[in-house]
Design a protein around this motif. Sequence first.
Motif, PDB file in Angstrom:
ATOM      1  N   SER A 128      42.017 -58.286  26.985  1.00  0.00           N
ATOM      2  CA  SER A 128      42.279 -57.949  28.385  1.00  0.00           C
ATOM      3  C   SER A 128      43.772 -57.826  28.653  1.00  0.00           C
ATOM      4  O   SER A 128      44.542 -58.755  28.397  1.00  0.00           O
ATOM      5  CB  SER A 128      41.691 -59.026  29.302  1.00  0.00           C
ATOM      6  N   TRP A 152      48.009 -64.599  38.072  1.00  0.00           N
ATOM      7  CA  TRP A 152      47.014 -64.238  37.060  1.00  0.00           C
ATOM      8  C   TRP A 152      47.498 -64.579  35.655  1.00  0.00           C
ATOM      9  O   TRP A 152      46.775 -65.207  34.884  1.00  0.00           O
ATOM     10  CB  TRP A 152      46.662 -62.754  37.158  1.00  0.00           C
ATOM     11  N   LEU A 175      35.634 -54.826  35.062  1.00  0.00           N
ATOM     12  CA  LEU A 175      36.531 -53.901  35.727  1.00  0.00           C
ATOM     13  C   LEU A 175      37.355 -53.103  34.720  1.00  0.00           C
ATOM     14  O   LEU A 175      37.939 -53.662  33.793  1.00  0.00           O
ATOM     15  CB  LEU A 175      37.463 -54.669  36.661  1.00  0.00           C
ATOM     16  N   LEU A 280      45.366 -56.125  38.578  1.00  0.00           N
ATOM     17  CA  LEU A 280      43.943 -56.103  38.282  1.00  0.00           C
ATOM     18  C   LEU A 280      43.743 -56.394  36.803  1.00  0.00           C
ATOM     19  O   LEU A 280      44.358 -55.751  35.947  1.00  0.00           O
ATOM     20  CB  LEU A 280      43.332 -54.731  38.612  1.00  0.00           C
ATOM     21  N   GLY A 284      38.097 -57.732  33.453  1.00  0.00           N
ATOM     22  CA  GLY A 284      37.711 -58.895  34.235  1.00  0.00           C
ATOM     23  C   GLY A 284      36.344 -58.700  34.867  1.00  0.00           C
ATOM     24  O   GLY A 284      35.984 -57.600  35.291  1.00  0.00           O
ATOM     25  N   VAL A 286      33.988 -58.721  37.778  1.00  0.00           N
ATOM     26  CA  VAL A 286      34.209 -58.616  39.215  1.00  0.00           C
ATOM     27  C   VAL A 286      32.907 -58.284  39.940  1.00  0.00           C
ATOM     28  O   VAL A 286      31.956 -57.770  39.340  1.00  0.00           O
ATOM     29  CB  VAL A 286      35.266 -57.529  39.562  1.00  0.00           C
ATOM     30  N   THR A 296      36.010 -58.640  44.301  1.00  0.00           N
ATOM     31  CA  THR A 296      36.220 -60.055  44.022  1.00  0.00           C
ATOM     32  C   THR A 296      36.157 -60.326  42.523  1.00  0.00           C
ATOM     33  O   THR A 296      35.199 -59.924  41.858  1.00  0.00           O
ATOM     34  CB  THR A 296      35.135 -60.925  44.714  1.00  0.00           C
ATOM     35  N   LEU A 297      37.178 -60.991  42.002  1.00  0.00           N
ATOM     36  CA  LEU A 297      37.181 -61.394  40.606  1.00  0.00           C
ATOM     37  C   LEU A 297      36.283 -62.618  40.465  1.00  0.00           C
ATOM     38  O   LEU A 297      36.466 -63.625  41.140  1.00  0.00           O
ATOM     39  CB  LEU A 297      38.597 -61.728  40.148  1.00  0.00           C
ATOM     40  N   LYS A 300      37.094 -65.748  34.619  1.00  0.00           N
ATOM     41  CA  LYS A 300      38.170 -65.490  33.680  1.00  0.00           C
ATOM     42  C   LYS A 300      37.667 -65.331  32.262  1.00  0.00           C
ATOM     43  O   LYS A 300      38.433 -65.350  31.308  1.00  0.00           O
ATOM     44  CB  LYS A 300      39.209 -66.611  33.727  1.00  0.00           C
TER      45      LYS A 300
END
Length: 301
Positions: A128, A152, A175, A280, A284, A286, A296-297, A300
């Motif tokens: 990521s 983040w 995402l 962003l 992730g 979401v 909305t995240l 993790k």
Amino acid sequence: MKSTILPEPLKPGDLLRVITPSGALREFKAFKQSVEIWRSRGYRVEVANDIQHNWGYLADKDENRRHQLAQAWEDPDCRGILCARGGFGSTRILENWTWETNSSTPKWLIGFSDITALLWSLYNAGISGVHAPVLTTLADEPDWSVERLFNWVEGRPLPPLKGCGWGGGVVTGFLLPGNLTVATHLLATPLLPNLDGVILALEDVTEAPYRIDRMLTQWRLSGALAKIKGIALGSFTRCEPPANIPSFSLEEVLRDRLADLSIPIVSDLPFGHDSPNAALPVGGLVTLDADQGILTLMSKE
């Protein structure tokens, strides 16, 4: 749809390396201000000696920019890579490129615009990155956007983003944020990620409505849009119709090309070219609420 490895949180004292994988650096004042933002947070920021080179509109020849990326990625002391700017050129250095994931700990890759190609390629490797301001734009971000980026990468949660919901319910997925123009040129190449079940987040700059139409039509004809679960649209900056030429508006084009897909869509989210460009996470997990207009995240992981 795939989960990705999230690099370990950054902490003050960590070494970050600056690279120019795309266009030649031109905005030196903004660049230096943004580097200072990272240094003021306690990070050691190492700027490449050839940062001011150019080869035409590119920052350097392909082999030199590829070497710059490889040096940063393979450096065991480096915890993150900060891209100086976008422009064009990252796809050129991805020819015959493989992310080395065995001998090095995954590290942060931060950028947007032309850096989309690097972020999506890294996502293909299962890591990521962060779709976030480059070093020629970070200094112009509002405080909340700067803090969002640091929150983040330093391991803190992110608040939801609010936009304009088009209706269509709520969906959860991984995402995949990026620039529409760059992403369109990844179609039918090995660099295009598997889009099954992803939530696509798109933005762009200085593209007339007919060009946005042309790109989204290509996405439709390719079949790629049939695979995704939802769409999050950011800012489309300076994408007005040419003066004195008959045209649809940007809003009309987006609605015409996307609204009939029968998937949740949220527009006007605060990310993209110009400020604000909210960070962003690429890959992730979401939730996209197209009734309330909220991204909305969720996790993790």
